[in-house]
Motif scaffolding. Structure first.
Motif, PDB file in Angstrom:
ATOM      1  N   THR A 106       0.839  -1.205   0.000  1.00 41.17           N
ATOM      2  CA  THR A 106       0.000   0.000   0.000  1.00 41.17           C
ATOM      3  C   THR A 106       0.865   1.242   0.000  1.00 41.17           C
ATOM      4  N   ASN A 107       0.574   2.160  -0.918  1.00 41.53           N
ATOM      5  CA  ASN A 107       1.244   3.455  -0.985  1.00 41.53           C
ATOM      6  C   ASN A 107       0.185   4.551  -1.038  1.00 41.53           C
ATOM      7  N   HIS A 108       0.264   5.486  -0.103  1.00 38.36           N
ATOM      8  CA  HIS A 108      -0.716   6.575   0.003  1.00 38.36           C
ATOM      9  C   HIS A 108      -2.145   6.025   0.011  1.00 38.36           C
ATOM     10  N   ASP A 109      -2.349   5.112   0.931  1.00 41.56           N
ATOM     11  CA  ASP A 109      -3.667   4.555   1.261  1.00 41.56           C
ATOM     12  C   ASP A 109      -4.249   3.628   0.196  1.00 41.56           C
ATOM     13  N   LYS A 110      -3.545   3.400  -0.904  1.00 41.45           N
ATOM     14  CA  LYS A 110      -4.082   2.557  -1.971  1.00 41.45           C
ATOM     15  C   LYS A 110      -3.018   1.583  -2.464  1.00 41.45           C
ATOM     16  N   ASP A 111      -3.490   0.404  -2.917  1.00 40.24           N
ATOM     17  CA  ASP A 111      -2.569  -0.581  -3.484  1.00 40.24           C
ATOM     18  C   ASP A 111      -2.203  -0.263  -4.928  1.00 40.24           C
ATOM     19  N   LEU A 112      -3.046   0.505  -5.597  1.00 39.91           N
ATOM     20  CA  LEU A 112      -2.769   0.859  -6.990  1.00 39.91           C
ATOM     21  C   LEU A 112      -3.483   2.161  -7.330  1.00 39.91           C
ATOM     22  N   HIS A 113      -2.765   3.057  -8.007  1.00 40.93           N
ATOM     23  CA  HIS A 113      -3.344   4.304  -8.496  1.00 40.93           C
ATOM     24  C   HIS A 113      -3.474   4.197 -10.016  1.00 40.93           C
ATOM     25  N   LEU A 114      -4.658   4.486 -10.529  1.00 37.65           N
ATOM     26  CA  LEU A 114      -4.916   4.396 -11.972  1.00 37.65           C
ATOM     27  C   LEU A 114      -5.126   5.805 -12.519  1.00 37.65           C
ATOM     28  N   ILE A 115      -4.318   6.166 -13.507  1.00 38.49           N
ATOM     29  CA  ILE A 115      -4.418   7.461 -14.172  1.00 38.49           C
ATOM     30  C   ILE A 115      -4.906   7.230 -15.596  1.00 38.49           C
ATOM     31  N   PHE A 152      -2.442   4.531 -17.073  1.00 39.04           N
ATOM     32  CA  PHE A 152      -1.247   4.283 -16.273  1.00 39.04           C
ATOM     33  C   PHE A 152      -1.624   3.530 -15.001  1.00 39.04           C
ATOM     34  N   ALA A 153      -0.898   2.476 -14.708  1.00 40.58           N
ATOM     35  CA  ALA A 153      -1.038   1.769 -13.431  1.00 40.58           C
ATOM     36  C   ALA A 153       0.213   2.056 -12.612  1.00 40.58           C
ATOM     37  N   ASP A 154       0.013   2.692 -11.452  1.00 39.61           N
ATOM     38  CA  ASP A 154       1.099   3.087 -10.547  1.00 39.61           C
ATOM     39  C   ASP A 154       0.984   2.205  -9.308  1.00 39.61           C
ATOM     40  N   PHE A 155       1.959   1.291  -9.079  1.00 32.79           N
ATOM     41  CA  PHE A 155       1.789   0.271  -8.045  1.00 32.79           C
ATOM     42  C   PHE A 155       3.153  -0.253  -7.603  1.00 32.79           C
ATOM     43  N   GLN A 156       3.116  -1.032  -6.506  1.00 30.42           N
ATOM     44  CA  GLN A 156       4.313  -1.712  -6.007  1.00 30.42           C
ATOM     45  C   GLN A 156       3.949  -3.140  -5.617  1.00 30.42           C
ATOM     46  N   ASP A 161      10.962  -4.084  -3.943  1.00 24.79           N
ATOM     47  CA  ASP A 161      11.330  -2.955  -3.087  1.00 24.79           C
ATOM     48  C   ASP A 161      10.919  -1.608  -3.669  1.00 24.79           C
ATOM     49  N   GLU A 162      10.735  -1.530  -4.979  1.00 21.63           N
ATOM     50  CA  GLU A 162      10.408  -0.267  -5.629  1.00 21.63           C
ATOM     51  C   GLU A 162       9.109  -0.388  -6.407  1.00 21.63           C
ATOM     52  N   GLY A 163       8.463   0.761  -6.599  1.00 19.28           N
ATOM     53  CA  GLY A 163       7.226   0.789  -7.365  1.00 19.28           C
ATOM     54  C   GLY A 163       7.474   0.810  -8.860  1.00 19.28           C
ATOM     55  N   LEU A 164       6.417   0.585  -9.609  1.00 17.49           N
ATOM     56  CA  LEU A 164       6.452   0.595 -11.071  1.00 17.49           C
ATOM     57  C   LEU A 164       5.309   1.445 -11.597  1.00 17.49           C
TER      58      LEU A 164
END
Length: 309
Positions: A106-115, A152-156, A161-164
């Motif tokens: 989880t990053n910034h309260d979400k497992d994945l940010h979709l743009i 765009f899918a922004d996730f880890q 160790d790093e997001g994509l």
């Protein structure tokens, strides 16, 4: 007897001639090819310059330009976007083993940010789908106008160790009419709020961008949203290289943003006030934003001392 002596002498002469020729050949020797150039010092398997350059270029590709990276792949299940009522948009992230990823950090309260944004940088949306047990993400989604959209899918992934940030194009059928990019400006309006941008982008270096929000001439303090006071996404005009940054502190909308190259960018600020999330948009360039002086402040003549019609 004389005949045999003559034959013997002739044979000895041939031996002498051929022996001399052989000796000359050994002395001159065959034409040799130049020896190959040695490998780089200390490395018998040093890569060729082109290989090194290609590796370095791949390592520095900005986020969002690739559909796959490090074995992970963004795979849409839904192949078109709706321009009417919201319809389920589904996709998966496949891991290096070819199976859908089901565990995320989880990053910034979400497992994945979709743009979602159209290729001309219009119609920006920042949404958060839900994950099913089989690794399929889903969200009701609609876009305002037809065109080619970048998703765009922004996730880890949990084991990384790093997001994509992976990106893929998805069309919305219909009569596509691209819009020109708005000119660079220091202020923008959204739903009665005025948002002001201070600072300029710098290619390849961190730049401090500070945004302030006001309504009816009075300062507005944004409410916490997804673990921050705001979220800033920058997309490069032309190829939509992606950058997502968060405030440097919890009390302001100040961001340290580093864009990958010189050029024109569209900035999208998500902020929350009175319980509603709004998006303020700016066009910015790495050469700075030049705001024309008002007519009253402009000189009456040119620098050469002559007026012109």
């Amino acid at each position: 007897m004389r005949t045999s002596v003559k034959l013997t002498a002739y044979a000895l002469g041939l031996v002498v001639v051929f022996g001399a020729a052989a000796g000359a050949g050994r002395a001159l020797g065959p034409e040799e090819k130049p020896a190959p150039a040695p490998a780089a010092h200390g490395d018998a398997h040093a890569p060729a310059p082109d290989e090194t350059a290609a590796t370095a270029a791949t390592a520095h590709v900005p986020g969002g330009l690739q559909v796959a990276q490090d074995g992970y792949r963004l795979t849409p299940v839904t192949t078109a976007l709706s321009t009417g009522d919201p319809q389920p948009f589904r996709f998966r992230v496949l891991g290096p083993d070819g199976k859908p990823v089901t565990a995320y950090t989880t990053n910034h309260d979400k497992d994945l940010h979709l743009i979602v944004v159209r290729r001309d940088l219009a119609g920006f949306q920042h949404v958060h789908p839900t994950l099913a047990a089989d690794g399929t993400w889903s969200i009701p989604l609609a876009v305002d106008t037809p065109g080619q959209y970048r998703v765009f899918a922004d996730f880890q992934p949990a084991d990384r160790d790093e997001g994509l940030t992976l990106g893929v194009d998805v069309p919305a059928a219909g009569d596509y009419r691209p819009r020109p990019l708005p000119a660079p400006a220091r202020t923008t309006e959204v739903d009665g709020y005025t948002v002001t941008l201070a600072g300029d982008l710098t290619a390849g270096a961190s730049a401090q961008l500070t945004l302030t929000v006001s309504r009816d001439g009075k300062p507005v303090v944004p409410e916490p949203y997804l673990g921050a006071s705001g979220h800033l996404v920058a997309l490069r005009d032309g190829d939509l290289a992606y950058l997502h940054v968060h405030p440097t502190d919890e009390q302001s909308l100040s961001f340290a943003a580093e864009v990958p190259s010189a050029g024109v960018y569209r900035l999208y600020l998500d902020f929350k006030h009175d319980g509603t999330v709004r998006t303020a948009e700016f066009t910015a360039t790495t050469s700075g934003i030049v705001v024309p002086a008002p007519p009253s402040a402009q000189p009456a003549h040119d620098a050469d001392g002559h007026t012109h019609d």
